[in-house]
Design a protein around this motif. Structure first.
Motif, PDB file in Angstrom:
ATOM      1  N   GLN A   1       0.846  -1.187   0.000  1.00 25.42           N
ATOM      2  CA  GLN A   1       0.000   0.000   0.000  1.00 25.42           C
ATOM      3  C   GLN A   1       0.889   1.247   0.000  1.00 25.42           C
ATOM      4  N   THR A   2       0.349   2.359  -0.448  1.00 22.76           N
ATOM      5  CA  THR A   2       1.099   3.615  -0.475  1.00 22.76           C
ATOM      6  C   THR A   2       1.503   4.022   0.935  1.00 22.76           C
ATOM      7  N   MET A   3       2.752   4.458   1.107  1.00 24.45           N
ATOM      8  CA  MET A   3       3.201   4.908   2.411  1.00 24.45           C
ATOM      9  C   MET A   3       2.607   6.277   2.735  1.00 24.45           C
ATOM     10  N   ASP A   4       2.113   6.410   3.961  1.00 24.77           N
ATOM     11  CA  ASP A   4       1.502   7.649   4.438  1.00 24.77           C
ATOM     12  C   ASP A   4       2.346   8.179   5.602  1.00 24.77           C
ATOM     13  N   LEU A   5       2.952   9.365   5.423  1.00 22.93           N
ATOM     14  CA  LEU A   5       3.816   9.949   6.453  1.00 22.93           C
ATOM     15  C   LEU A   5       3.116  11.059   7.236  1.00 22.93           C
ATOM     16  N   SER A   6       1.789  11.099   7.193  1.00 28.58           N
ATOM     17  CA  SER A   6       1.059  12.194   7.828  1.00 28.58           C
ATOM     18  C   SER A   6       1.089  12.137   9.353  1.00 28.58           C
ATOM     19  N   VAL A   7       1.437  10.981   9.931  1.00 25.96           N
ATOM     20  CA  VAL A   7       1.536  10.880  11.394  1.00 25.96           C
ATOM     21  C   VAL A   7       2.967  10.531  11.813  1.00 25.96           C
ATOM     22  N   LEU A   8       3.921  10.953  11.017  1.00 25.75           N
ATOM     23  CA  LEU A   8       5.329  10.687  11.308  1.00 25.75           C
ATOM     24  C   LEU A   8       5.706  11.317  12.652  1.00 25.75           C
ATOM     25  N   SER A   9       6.230  10.493  13.573  1.00 28.80           N
ATOM     26  CA  SER A   9       6.547  10.971  14.921  1.00 28.80           C
ATOM     27  C   SER A   9       7.997  11.390  15.082  1.00 28.80           C
ATOM     28  N   THR A  10       8.918  10.653  14.421  1.00 29.78           N
ATOM     29  CA  THR A  10      10.344  10.883  14.664  1.00 29.78           C
ATOM     30  C   THR A  10      11.156  10.698  13.390  1.00 29.78           C
ATOM     31  N   ILE A  11      12.172  11.548  13.239  1.00 33.18           N
ATOM     32  CA  ILE A  11      13.117  11.438  12.130  1.00 33.18           C
ATOM     33  C   ILE A  11      14.514  11.256  12.714  1.00 33.18           C
ATOM     34  N   LEU A  12      15.170  10.150  12.361  1.00 32.44           N
ATOM     35  CA  LEU A  12      16.530   9.874  12.823  1.00 32.44           C
ATOM     36  C   LEU A  12      17.499  10.121  11.666  1.00 32.44           C
ATOM     37  N   ILE A  13      18.621  10.765  11.959  1.00 34.99           N
ATOM     38  CA  ILE A  13      19.608  11.080  10.928  1.00 34.99           C
ATOM     39  C   ILE A  13      20.986  10.647  11.401  1.00 34.99           C
ATOM     40  N   SER A  14      21.692   9.895  10.569  1.00 37.68           N
ATOM     41  CA  SER A  14      23.043   9.452  10.897  1.00 37.68           C
ATOM     42  C   SER A  14      23.963  10.652  11.073  1.00 37.68           C
ATOM     43  N   GLU A  15      24.926  10.532  12.006  1.00 32.86           N
ATOM     44  CA  GLU A  15      25.836  11.647  12.273  1.00 32.86           C
ATOM     45  C   GLU A  15      26.664  12.009  11.035  1.00 32.86           C
ATOM     46  N   LYS A  16      27.051  11.013  10.239  1.00 34.08           N
ATOM     47  CA  LYS A  16      27.811  11.291   9.023  1.00 34.08           C
ATOM     48  C   LYS A  16      26.963  12.063   8.014  1.00 34.08           C
ATOM     49  N   THR A  17      25.687  11.699   7.926  1.00 36.76           N
ATOM     50  CA  THR A  17      24.774  12.394   7.022  1.00 36.76           C
ATOM     51  C   THR A  17      24.541  13.830   7.488  1.00 36.76           C
ATOM     52  N   ALA A  18      24.439  14.016   8.800  1.00 31.88           N
ATOM     53  CA  ALA A  18      24.160  15.346   9.352  1.00 31.88           C
ATOM     54  C   ALA A  18      25.336  16.300   9.196  1.00 31.88           C
ATOM     55  N   GLU A  19      26.532  15.768   8.897  1.00 34.50           N
ATOM     56  CA  GLU A  19      27.683  16.640   8.677  1.00 34.50           C
ATOM     57  C   GLU A  19      27.533  17.425   7.376  1.00 34.50           C
ATOM     58  N   ASP A  20      26.646  16.954   6.510  1.00 36.08           N
ATOM     59  CA  ASP A  20      26.285  17.702   5.311  1.00 36.08           C
ATOM     60  C   ASP A  20      25.195  18.702   5.715  1.00 36.08           C
ATOM     61  N   ASP A  21      24.673  19.444   4.780  1.00 37.57           N
ATOM     62  CA  ASP A  21      23.577  20.375   5.022  1.00 37.57           C
ATOM     63  C   ASP A  21      22.334  19.585   5.424  1.00 37.57           C
ATOM     64  N   ILE A  22      21.923  19.676   6.697  1.00 37.17           N
ATOM     65  CA  ILE A  22      20.819  18.852   7.200  1.00 37.17           C
ATOM     66  C   ILE A  22      19.498  19.202   6.526  1.00 37.17           C
ATOM     67  N   TYR A  23      19.360  20.437   6.035  1.00 38.97           N
ATOM     68  CA  TYR A  23      18.085  20.824   5.440  1.00 38.97           C
ATOM     69  C   TYR A  23      17.796  20.069   4.140  1.00 38.97           C
ATOM     70  N   LYS A  24      18.843  19.575   3.474  1.00 39.15           N
ATOM     71  CA  LYS A  24      18.636  18.793   2.259  1.00 39.15           C
ATOM     72  C   LYS A  24      17.742  17.585   2.530  1.00 39.15           C
ATOM     73  N   TYR A  25      17.787  17.071   3.752  1.00 38.92           N
ATOM     74  CA  TYR A  25      17.050  15.860   4.094  1.00 38.92           C
ATOM     75  C   TYR A  25      15.690  16.166   4.715  1.00 38.92           C
ATOM     76  N   LEU A  26      15.420  17.458   4.980  1.00 39.76           N
ATOM     77  CA  LEU A  26      14.158  17.854   5.597  1.00 39.76           C
ATOM     78  C   LEU A  26      13.258  18.644   4.647  1.00 39.76           C
ATOM     79  N   ASP A  27      13.831  19.118   3.556  1.00 40.01           N
ATOM     80  CA  ASP A  27      13.114  19.998   2.636  1.00 40.01           C
ATOM     81  C   ASP A  27      11.782  19.404   2.171  1.00 40.01           C
ATOM     82  N   GLY A  28      11.774  18.120   1.823  1.00 36.95           N
ATOM     83  CA  GLY A  28      10.565  17.488   1.294  1.00 36.95           C
ATOM     84  C   GLY A  28       9.390  17.516   2.250  1.00 36.95           C
ATOM     85  N   TYR A  29       9.657  17.511   3.564  1.00 34.57           N
ATOM     86  CA  TYR A  29       8.568  17.497   4.540  1.00 34.57           C
ATOM     87  C   TYR A  29       7.824  18.830   4.562  1.00 34.57           C
ATOM     88  N   PHE A  30       8.514  19.907   4.207  1.00 37.40           N
ATOM     89  CA  PHE A  30       7.873  21.217   4.195  1.00 37.40           C
ATOM     90  C   PHE A  30       7.143  21.490   2.885  1.00 37.40           C
TER      91      PHE A  30
END
Length: 339
Positions: free
Chosen positions: A67-96
């Protein structure tokens, strides 16, 4: 009447409560966890997606669910420390950019591989996202981390006068998530530097963002002493290259086997001891923040608002050159249930 034109039934979707990213743009991996009911139990299903961007990995993950994934009740977002060393907004932009995305999701930075943090949720009775949401909320209520949601964190990401400090989690020896402290950001990037849990409590005091309970413990002449903040008052004395942070702290004594606090001299000595130790530890916290170019206290906002002539556009770097000194005044206002 228009009727339920925008109705979306949960039974028709895979309702994701926890997601996370590791890797980098161009070679990114994401994990999605959602509950699935069987005739005998409720279990957590974990789906992996790979791609070049956060939206691309979600599309790849969709190929593995019925079934299609529904993220409308997403509670938590975990980000690897290596990934966060880059621009963190790149990984959050889609949610906005998605009207169905919640903006109250919690954020956390993860030490090491991300997958074990999803696998540990498979045995939980609640959904995976709810588990981490409660876990992080408990840290916030005890003033161990600064309370941030996706919305409030985004305001800091775009702020040039304050920096992020997010919860920093690691996998404990018993294969159980453990709070390790706070991950310090400079601008949009994780600096690789962190604060311990005890230092996180002091940062919350400096930041004037106390939770429901704020406790500090020390060893006083071989006797344990634990105090809980009853009231905190912070001021800022700002000059061109120096910021003084006077703090008035009222404490409730939670633990002190030596007692004898009916003697004014003993109480005064204990207050002076706490002032000295807290001030010393706060200076160490500020030193770490300056080494990371991370103004998690938000001093830049006050400088910009009340002394704009001293505010620099490259505030994070300028912050690290300032003479910042806390001045702590302690008063024990309650020593037990009856006093």
């Amino acid at each position: 009447m228009a009727g339920c034109w925008d109705e979306r039934l949960y039974k028709n979707s895979s309702v994701v409560s926890l997601t996370g990213f590791e890797g980098e743009i161009g070679k990114l991996t994401a994990y999605y966890a959602y509950p699935e009911a069987t005739t005998t139990e409720m279990k957590t299903v974990i789906i992996t997606g790979n791609g070049v961007s956060p939206r691309d990995v979600r599309q790849d993950a969709e190929l593995n669910v019925e079934q299609t994934m529904d993220l409308s009740v997403l509670s938590t977002i975990l980000i690897s420390e290596k990934t966060a060393e880059d621009d963190i907004y790149k990984y959050l932009d889609g949610y906005f950019r998605d009207a169905n995305s919640p903006i109250t999701s919690k954020l956390a930075i993860i030490q090491g591989d991300l997958k074990p943090f999803f696998e540990v949720s498979e045995d939980k009775q609640s959904t995976a996202g709810e588990y981490y949401d409660r876990f992080i909320t408990s840290l916030e209520e005890n003033s161990m981390v600064i309370p941030y949601t996706l919305q409030t964190a985004s305001t800091i990401i775009f702020e040039d006068a304050q920096d992020l400090a997010l919860p920093y989690l690691k996998m404990g020896e018993e294969k159980h998530p453990k709070a390790e402290g706070m991950a310090l950001f400079s601008g949009r990037s994780f600096t690789g530097k962190t604060l311990t849990i005890d230092e996180g409590v002091l940062l919350n005091i400096l930041n004037d963002s106390l939770g429901f309970a704020t406790r500090i413990s020390y060893l006083y002449e071989d006797s344990p002493v634990t105090v809980r903040i009853n009231k905190s008052k912070r001021k800022l004395n700002i000059s061109e290259n120096k910021i003084e942070i006077p703090l008035k702290l009222e404490f409730i004594l939670s633990e002190f086997p030596d007692d004898n606090l009916d003697k004014t001299s003993v109480k005064k000595e204990l207050e002076q001891f706490l002032e000295k130790e807290i001030e010393k530890d706060m200076k160490e916290v500020i030193k770490k923040l300056q080494e990371a170019n991370c103004d998690a206290i938000g001093l830049g906002r006050s400088v910009r608002a009340f002394h704009p002539e001293w505010f620099k556009k490259d505030w994070s770097e300028h912050f690290s050159t300032l003479d910042i000194s806390p001045k702590v005044d302690v008063e024990i206002v309650k020593t037990g249930i009856l006093e």
